[in-house]
Design an enzyme around this catalytic site. Structure first.
Site, PDB file in Angstrom:
ATOM      1  N   LYS A  83      37.309 -40.816  -0.859  1.00 31.94           N
ATOM      2  CA  LYS A  83      35.946 -40.319  -0.676  1.00 31.94           C
ATOM      3  C   LYS A  83      35.891 -38.820  -0.851  1.00 31.94           C
ATOM      4  O   LYS A  83      34.937 -38.275  -1.390  1.00 31.94           O
ATOM      5  CB  LYS A  83      35.472 -40.620   0.768  1.00 31.94           C
TER       6      LYS A  83
ATOM      7  N   LYS B 130      45.306 -41.673  -5.040  1.00 30.50           N
ATOM      8  CA  LYS B 130      44.537 -42.708  -4.342  1.00 30.50           C
ATOM      9  C   LYS B 130      43.044 -42.512  -4.562  1.00 30.50           C
ATOM     10  O   LYS B 130      42.584 -41.378  -4.739  1.00 30.50           O
ATOM     11  CB  LYS B 130      44.875 -42.710  -2.849  1.00 30.50           C
TER      12      LYS B 130
ATOM     13  N   LYS C 190      44.104 -31.230   3.008  1.00 26.79           N
ATOM     14  CA  LYS C 190      42.686 -30.869   3.156  1.00 26.79           C
ATOM     15  C   LYS C 190      42.514 -29.390   3.423  1.00 26.79           C
ATOM     16  O   LYS C 190      41.555 -28.776   2.967  1.00 26.79           O
ATOM     17  CB  LYS C 190      42.043 -31.675   4.286  1.00 26.79           C
TER      18      LYS C 190
HETATM   19  P1  TYM Z   1      39.296 -43.390   6.263  1.00 24.62           P
HETATM   20  O1  TYM Z   1      37.919 -43.422   6.789  1.00 24.62           O
HETATM   21  O2  TYM Z   1      39.654 -42.311   5.288  1.00 24.62           O
HETATM   22  O3  TYM Z   1      39.641 -44.759   5.562  1.00 24.62           O
HETATM   23  C1  TYM Z   1      39.425 -46.016   6.202  1.00 24.62           C
HETATM   24  C2  TYM Z   1      40.548 -46.967   5.855  1.00 24.62           C
HETATM   25  O4  TYM Z   1      40.639 -47.148   4.438  1.00 24.62           O
HETATM   26  C3  TYM Z   1      41.973 -46.949   4.022  1.00 24.62           C
HETATM   27  N1  TYM Z   1      41.953 -46.400   2.647  1.00 24.62           N
HETATM   28  C4  TYM Z   1      42.592 -46.938   1.595  1.00 24.62           C
HETATM   29  N2  TYM Z   1      43.364 -48.023   1.488  1.00 24.62           N
HETATM   30  C5  TYM Z   1      43.851 -48.322   0.247  1.00 24.62           C
HETATM   31  N3  TYM Z   1      43.605 -47.580  -0.856  1.00 24.62           N
HETATM   32  C6  TYM Z   1      42.825 -46.479  -0.778  1.00 24.62           C
HETATM   33  N4  TYM Z   1      42.577 -45.758  -1.864  1.00 24.62           N
HETATM   34  C7  TYM Z   1      42.286 -46.106   0.494  1.00 24.62           C
HETATM   35  N5  TYM Z   1      41.485 -45.098   0.906  1.00 24.62           N
HETATM   36  C8  TYM Z   1      41.296 -45.290   2.224  1.00 24.62           C
HETATM   37  C9  TYM Z   1      42.550 -45.959   4.997  1.00 24.62           C
HETATM   38  O5  TYM Z   1      43.965 -46.009   5.013  1.00 24.62           O
HETATM   39  C10 TYM Z   1      41.934 -46.433   6.297  1.00 24.62           C
HETATM   40  O6  TYM Z   1      42.687 -47.475   6.853  1.00 24.62           O
HETATM   41  N6  TYM Z   1      42.002 -41.342   9.923  1.00 24.62           N
HETATM   42  C11 TYM Z   1      41.340 -42.561   9.498  1.00 24.62           C
HETATM   43  C12 TYM Z   1      40.306 -43.082  10.462  1.00 24.62           C
HETATM   44  C13 TYM Z   1      40.759 -43.353  11.855  1.00 24.62           C
HETATM   45  C14 TYM Z   1      41.606 -44.397  12.283  1.00 24.62           C
HETATM   46  C15 TYM Z   1      41.677 -44.277  13.696  1.00 24.62           C
HETATM   47  C16 TYM Z   1      42.308 -45.403  11.641  1.00 24.62           C
HETATM   48  C17 TYM Z   1      40.377 -42.658  12.960  1.00 24.62           C
HETATM   49  N7  TYM Z   1      40.929 -43.228  14.079  1.00 24.62           N
HETATM   50  C18 TYM Z   1      42.439 -45.156  14.464  1.00 24.62           C
HETATM   51  C19 TYM Z   1      43.063 -46.276  12.404  1.00 24.62           C
HETATM   52  C20 TYM Z   1      43.133 -46.155  13.793  1.00 24.62           C
HETATM   53  C21 TYM Z   1      40.649 -42.281   8.191  1.00 24.62           C
HETATM   54  O7  TYM Z   1      40.283 -41.172   7.887  1.00 24.62           O
HETATM   55  O8  TYM Z   1      40.362 -43.387   7.450  1.00 24.62           O
END
Ligand code: TYM
Length: 332
Positions: free
Chosen positions: A198, A195, A112
């Protein structure tokens, strides 16, 4: 029951099928077997520039969607991260036991920050994974259901938990990632080796849960496949077709083998047309229920206030212990 915590960012108005299949679907399933805590992580959503009005709206839309896909407020504690101040408080303590080099090795930050220009990316983006560790450790979570892209952040969380426990005495449960391989990385329709994301996919590469199904059908029709004809599952050689099969299988509960058999002798066009139908059927009730929650924001905010209160009861007990262990005075 073992404890679960996971989080999702409210950075767009809709989740995409990658979020749903990689993570949120498992959140719903784990309500049957685990004590479940899930968070809309708005503190994380301000690390890379944002619009305040849009954030407030997308935080509510995120919560509404999570209830709409099946999180049950009776069984799950769903809360908005900024409503539980202990997250920011624990993150500070953890940042003081995290090495600068260790944080510098986080690949999501590197990706990023390269895009934004390293000098212009925020310190918050840099310390983002430490806040994520705090999210998890506050709840003494045993398991963290996420997609593949979160694996490295989970490794850091485990390292920090172990380090704190060794240095100050056993305080944190060391959590394990819960990553379901088949759907751990849903890929971009336009670039099936990357992947679905967003922040980095083009709009044409993402299927949004809240999009008009006609719009998603169009994206699926123009998904990148390959010059072959046969519908076979081969993520290495035929990434595009395999991704479509993965989404199809996961949304219908059919096996990949079953689908491959059913499409023998048919073409990519047939597969895409049917998948568009499957997606439409799937999102229709979710969209209706999401709208139902959004039509009554006062009630939605009330559900979230109850969630925050339940979360705080757990988080504050952990933080109190942490403060005591590191040597802060009572009453801090
Ligand atoms: P975020 O908001 O980007 O995504 C939320 C969840 O979706 C999963 N994900 C995917 N899984 C499969 N294929 C994809 N293309 C794909 N894109 C996204 C992500 O792996 C995630 O599980 N850092 C985290 C948010 C977070 C978090 C936490 C997660 C903050 N605190 C504590 C777990 C525990 C994030 O940005 O996810």
């Amino acid at each position: 029951r073992p404890r679960v915590l996971s989080g999702i960012q409210p950075t767009a108005d809709s989740f995409h099928v990658g979020n749903y299949l990689g993570a949120v679907r498992n959140w719903v399933a784990m309500q049957e077997t685990h004590d479940t805590f899930y968070s809309v992580v708005d503190l994380h959503a301000i690390t890379a520039g944002h619009d305040p009005v849009a954030l407030r709206h997308s935080t509510r839309v995120a919560a509404a969607q999570l209830f709409a896909v099946g999180l049950d407020p009776e069984r799950t504690t769903l809360f908005v991260q900024s409503q539980v101040p202990e997250h920011a408080q624990l993150a500070w303590v953890l940042s003081c036991i995290t090495g600068f080099g260790e944080a510098s090795r986080m690949t999501q930050f590197k990706d990023k920050s390269v895009k934004q220009g390293a000098d212009r990316s925020s310190v918050g983006l840099f310390t983002y994974p430490i806040l994520q560790a705090a999210d998890i450790l506050l709840y003494q979570a045993d398991a963290v259901p996420v997609g593949e892209d979160q694996r490295q952040h989970l490794e850091l969380t485990r390292d920090l938990a172990q380090r704190f426990n060794t240095r100050f005495g056993r305080t944190f449960t060391v959590p394990a990632p819960y990553i379901v391989r088949d759907t751990a990385k849903i890929t971009d329709l336009q670039d099936p080796t990357a992947k679905m994301s967003k922040s980095s996919s083009s709009p044409a590469g993402i299927i949004m849960l809240l999009d008009d199904p006609a719009k998603s059908a169009k994206k699926i029709r123009s998904a990148v496949t390959d010059t072959g004809r046969d519908i076979v599952f081969d993520p290495e050689q035929k990434a595009g077709v395999s991704n479509l099969l993965t989404i199809y299988a996961a949304l219908t509960g059919r096996s990949i083998d079953d689908l491959v058999g059913a499409y023998a002798g048919k073409g990519y066009g047939d597969l895409k047309k049917d998948l568009a139908e499957v997606v439409a059927e799937f999102v229709r009730p979710i969209q209706q229920r999401t709208q139902g929650y959004l039509d009554d924001p006062a009630q939605l905010d009330k559900l979230l206030a109850v969630g925050a209160e339940k979360a705080r009861a757990v988080a504050s007990a952990t933080l109190r212990e942490v403060y005591d262990r590191v040597g802060f005075l009572p009453g801090s």
